[in-house]
Design a protein around this motif. Structure first.
Motif, PDB file in Angstrom:
ATOM      1  N   VAL A  56      65.551  56.199  64.445  1.00  0.00           N
ATOM      2  CA  VAL A  56      64.384  56.250  63.559  1.00  0.00           C
ATOM      3  C   VAL A  56      64.029  54.843  63.086  1.00  0.00           C
ATOM      4  CG1 VAL A  56      63.484  57.136  61.368  1.00  0.00           C
ATOM      5  CG2 VAL A  56      64.847  58.623  62.842  1.00  0.00           C
ATOM      6  N   LEU A  57      65.023  54.078  62.659  1.00  0.00           N
ATOM      7  CA  LEU A  57      64.768  52.711  62.213  1.00  0.00           C
ATOM      8  C   LEU A  57      64.174  51.869  63.336  1.00  0.00           C
ATOM      9  CD1 LEU A  57      67.994  51.939  60.123  1.00  0.00           C
ATOM     10  CD2 LEU A  57      65.779  52.758  59.297  1.00  0.00           C
ATOM     11  N   SER A  58      64.715  52.003  64.535  1.00  0.00           N
ATOM     12  CA  SER A  58      64.224  51.236  65.678  1.00  0.00           C
ATOM     13  C   SER A  58      62.793  51.613  66.047  1.00  0.00           C
ATOM     14  CB  SER A  58      65.125  51.464  66.897  1.00  0.00           C
ATOM     15  OG  SER A  58      66.389  50.909  66.676  1.00  0.00           O
ATOM     16  N   ALA A  59      62.474  52.887  65.963  1.00  0.00           N
ATOM     17  CA  ALA A  59      61.126  53.343  66.305  1.00  0.00           C
ATOM     18  C   ALA A  59      60.095  52.870  65.293  1.00  0.00           C
ATOM     19  CB  ALA A  59      61.102  54.868  66.398  1.00  0.00           C
ATOM     20  N   CYS A  60      60.512  52.666  64.053  1.00  0.00           N
ATOM     21  CA  CYS A  60      59.579  52.339  62.974  1.00  0.00           C
ATOM     22  C   CYS A  60      59.522  50.858  62.622  1.00  0.00           C
ATOM     23  CB  CYS A  60      59.949  53.135  61.726  1.00  0.00           C
ATOM     24  SG  CYS A  60      59.771  54.914  61.934  1.00  0.00           S
ATOM     25  N   SER A  61      60.413  50.052  63.188  1.00  0.00           N
ATOM     26  CA  SER A  61      60.459  48.655  62.783  1.00  0.00           C
ATOM     27  C   SER A  61      60.993  47.754  63.890  1.00  0.00           C
ATOM     28  CB  SER A  61      61.355  48.509  61.551  1.00  0.00           C
ATOM     29  OG  SER A  61      61.694  47.172  61.314  1.00  0.00           O
ATOM     30  N   PRO A  62      60.173  46.823  64.371  1.00  0.00           N
ATOM     31  CA  PRO A  62      60.685  45.845  65.338  1.00  0.00           C
ATOM     32  C   PRO A  62      61.837  45.009  64.753  1.00  0.00           C
ATOM     33  CG  PRO A  62      58.291  45.737  65.215  1.00  0.00           C
ATOM     34  CD  PRO A  62      58.751  46.653  64.122  1.00  0.00           C
ATOM     35  N   TYR A  63      61.821  44.797  63.451  1.00  0.00           N
ATOM     36  CA  TYR A  63      62.894  44.056  62.787  1.00  0.00           C
ATOM     37  C   TYR A  63      64.224  44.793  62.965  1.00  0.00           C
ATOM     38  CZ  TYR A  63      65.701  42.015  59.033  1.00  0.00           C
ATOM     39  OH  TYR A  63      66.704  41.411  58.322  1.00  0.00           O
ATOM     40  N   PHE A  64      64.243  46.092  62.622  1.00  0.00           N
ATOM     41  CA  PHE A  64      65.472  46.871  62.777  1.00  0.00           C
ATOM     42  C   PHE A  64      65.840  47.037  64.244  1.00  0.00           C
ATOM     43  CE2 PHE A  64      64.661  48.516  58.385  1.00  0.00           C
ATOM     44  CZ  PHE A  64      65.835  48.041  57.841  1.00  0.00           C
ATOM     45  N   GLN A  65      64.847  47.180  65.097  1.00  0.00           N
ATOM     46  CA  GLN A  65      65.128  47.315  66.521  1.00  0.00           C
ATOM     47  C   GLN A  65      65.874  46.076  67.025  1.00  0.00           C
ATOM     48  OE1 GLN A  65      61.729  47.442  69.179  1.00  0.00           O
ATOM     49  NE2 GLN A  65      62.839  48.842  70.518  1.00  0.00           N
ATOM     50  N   GLY A  66      65.426  44.896  66.613  1.00  0.00           N
ATOM     51  CA  GLY A  66      66.110  43.664  67.006  1.00  0.00           C
ATOM     52  C   GLY A  66      67.520  43.578  66.458  1.00  0.00           C
ATOM     53  N   LEU A  67      67.692  43.930  65.191  1.00  0.00           N
ATOM     54  CA  LEU A  67      69.037  43.923  64.599  1.00  0.00           C
ATOM     55  C   LEU A  67      69.974  44.869  65.334  1.00  0.00           C
ATOM     56  CD1 LEU A  67      68.611  44.028  60.700  1.00  0.00           C
ATOM     57  CD2 LEU A  67      69.662  42.234  62.048  1.00  0.00           C
ATOM     58  N   LEU A  68      69.476  46.066  65.598  1.00  0.00           N
ATOM     59  CA  LEU A  68      70.324  47.079  66.219  1.00  0.00           C
ATOM     60  C   LEU A  68      70.632  46.761  67.681  1.00  0.00           C
ATOM     61  CD1 LEU A  68      68.699  50.127  64.457  1.00  0.00           C
ATOM     62  CD2 LEU A  68      71.084  49.389  64.226  1.00  0.00           C
ATOM     63  N   ARG A  69      69.764  46.020  68.324  1.00  0.00           N
ATOM     64  CA  ARG A  69      70.043  45.571  69.691  1.00  0.00           C
ATOM     65  C   ARG A  69      71.208  44.594  69.715  1.00  0.00           C
ATOM     66  NH1 ARG A  69      64.692  43.605  71.353  1.00  0.00           N
ATOM     67  NH2 ARG A  69      63.665  45.571  71.612  1.00  0.00           N
ATOM     68  N   GLU A  70      71.323  43.797  68.661  1.00  0.00           N
ATOM     69  CA  GLU A  70      72.353  42.771  68.599  1.00  0.00           C
ATOM     70  C   GLU A  70      73.682  43.262  68.024  1.00  0.00           C
ATOM     71  OE1 GLU A  70      71.956  39.755  69.944  1.00  0.00           O
ATOM     72  OE2 GLU A  70      69.991  40.482  70.571  1.00  0.00           O
ATOM     73  N   HIS A  71      73.666  44.347  67.268  1.00  0.00           N
ATOM     74  CA  HIS A  71      74.887  44.852  66.625  1.00  0.00           C
ATOM     75  C   HIS A  71      75.290  46.161  67.275  1.00  0.00           C
ATOM     76  CE1 HIS A  71      74.424  41.608  63.992  1.00  0.00           C
ATOM     77  NE2 HIS A  71      73.809  42.183  62.997  1.00  0.00           N
ATOM     78  N   TYR A  72      76.374  46.102  67.997  1.00  0.00           N
ATOM     79  CA  TYR A  72      76.834  47.264  68.752  1.00  0.00           C
ATOM     80  C   TYR A  72      77.870  48.078  67.976  1.00  0.00           C
ATOM     81  CZ  TYR A  72      74.599  44.669  72.477  1.00  0.00           C
ATOM     82  OH  TYR A  72      73.690  43.979  73.230  1.00  0.00           O
ATOM     83  N   ASP A  73      78.054  47.772  66.718  1.00  0.00           N
ATOM     84  CA  ASP A  73      79.030  48.511  65.919  1.00  0.00           C
ATOM     85  C   ASP A  73      78.682  49.995  65.933  1.00  0.00           C
ATOM     86  OD1 ASP A  73      79.978  46.009  65.279  1.00  0.00           O
ATOM     87  OD2 ASP A  73      79.041  45.957  63.313  1.00  0.00           O
ATOM     88  N   GLU A  74      79.718  50.800  65.825  1.00  0.00           N
ATOM     89  CA  GLU A  74      79.499  52.246  65.825  1.00  0.00           C
ATOM     90  C   GLU A  74      78.652  52.674  64.631  1.00  0.00           C
ATOM     91  OE1 GLU A  74      82.247  56.187  65.542  1.00  0.00           O
ATOM     92  OE2 GLU A  74      82.934  54.565  66.829  1.00  0.00           O
ATOM     93  N   HIS A  75      78.909  52.096  63.464  1.00  0.00           N
ATOM     94  CA  HIS A  75      78.155  52.432  62.257  1.00  0.00           C
ATOM     95  C   HIS A  75      77.931  51.146  61.446  1.00  0.00           C
ATOM     96  CE1 HIS A  75      76.906  55.511  59.193  1.00  0.00           C
ATOM     97  NE2 HIS A  75      76.899  54.401  58.495  1.00  0.00           N
ATOM     98  N   PRO A  76      76.917  50.357  61.823  1.00  0.00           N
ATOM     99  CA  PRO A  76      76.692  49.096  61.104  1.00  0.00           C
ATOM    100  C   PRO A  76      76.157  49.332  59.690  1.00  0.00           C
ATOM    101  CG  PRO A  76      74.946  49.458  62.690  1.00  0.00           C
ATOM    102  CD  PRO A  76      75.951  50.548  62.895  1.00  0.00           C
ATOM    103  N   VAL A  77      76.440  48.379  58.826  1.00  0.00           N
ATOM    104  CA  VAL A  77      75.912  48.371  57.465  1.00  0.00           C
ATOM    105  C   VAL A  77      75.044  47.124  57.325  1.00  0.00           C
ATOM    106  CG1 VAL A  77      76.463  48.274  55.006  1.00  0.00           C
ATOM    107  CG2 VAL A  77      77.936  49.570  56.567  1.00  0.00           C
ATOM    108  N   PHE A  78      73.774  47.319  56.960  1.00  0.00           N
ATOM    109  CA  PHE A  78      72.843  46.212  56.787  1.00  0.00           C
ATOM    110  C   PHE A  78      72.584  46.013  55.309  1.00  0.00           C
ATOM    111  CE2 PHE A  78      71.822  47.985  60.983  1.00  0.00           C
ATOM    112  CZ  PHE A  78      72.111  46.875  61.757  1.00  0.00           C
ATOM    113  N   ILE A  79      72.973  44.855  54.782  1.00  0.00           N
ATOM    114  CA  ILE A  79      72.774  44.526  53.377  1.00  0.00           C
ATOM    115  C   ILE A  79      71.482  43.727  53.264  1.00  0.00           C
ATOM    116  CG2 ILE A  79      73.723  43.329  51.374  1.00  0.00           C
ATOM    117  CD1 ILE A  79      76.521  43.818  52.690  1.00  0.00           C
TER     118      ILE A  79
END
Length: 120
Positions: free
Chosen positions: A49-72
């Motif tokens: 959902v975050l990736s579909a709604c935000s290029p910013y989150f899509q980029g972050l999530l592409r770079e972080h392969y953690d199973e359950h990342p936490v974004f502060i």
């Protein structure tokens, strides 16, 4: 001669069913796979959902392969983050007029589609 005519199968209420399911997912925290944090408070979310709604989150999530990342998110207030999450899941959000400018500024920094003008 074989008849290879294509058949179109259409789910008549696909959009409304998905929107209803997103609503139940956000309420129950089922299948969440990431966490957003602001002002020491946390919101669980779904990467897709975050990736579909935000290029910013899509980029972050592409770079972080953690199973359950936490974004502060340091420059975002928790109530703004919650409003943006609601907007991404439901397609709308109700906020007071005095909070509008701050919400739009935060949405711009996170490139939230529909709330931001900086969508690459």
């Amino acid at each position: 001669m074989e008849d290879n005519q294509l058949m179109c199968l259409r789910w008549k209420d696909h959009h409304s069913t998905l929107m209803q399911k997103f609503g139940s997912l956000i309420k129950s925290d089922n299948l969440v796979d990431c966490t957003l944090a602001a002002e020491g408070k946390f919101l669980k979310a779904h990467k897709v959902v975050l990736s579909a709604c935000s290029p910013y989150f899509q980029g972050l999530l592409r770079e972080h392969y953690d199973e359950h990342p936490v974004f502060i998110l340091k420059d975002v207030k928790f109530n703004e983050l919650k409003a943006m999450k609601d907007y991404m899941y439901k397609g709308e959000v109700n906020i007071s007029q005095d909070q509008l400018a701050a919400l739009l500024k935060a949405a711009e920094s996170l490139q939230i589609k529909g709330l931001s003008e900086s969508n690459p």
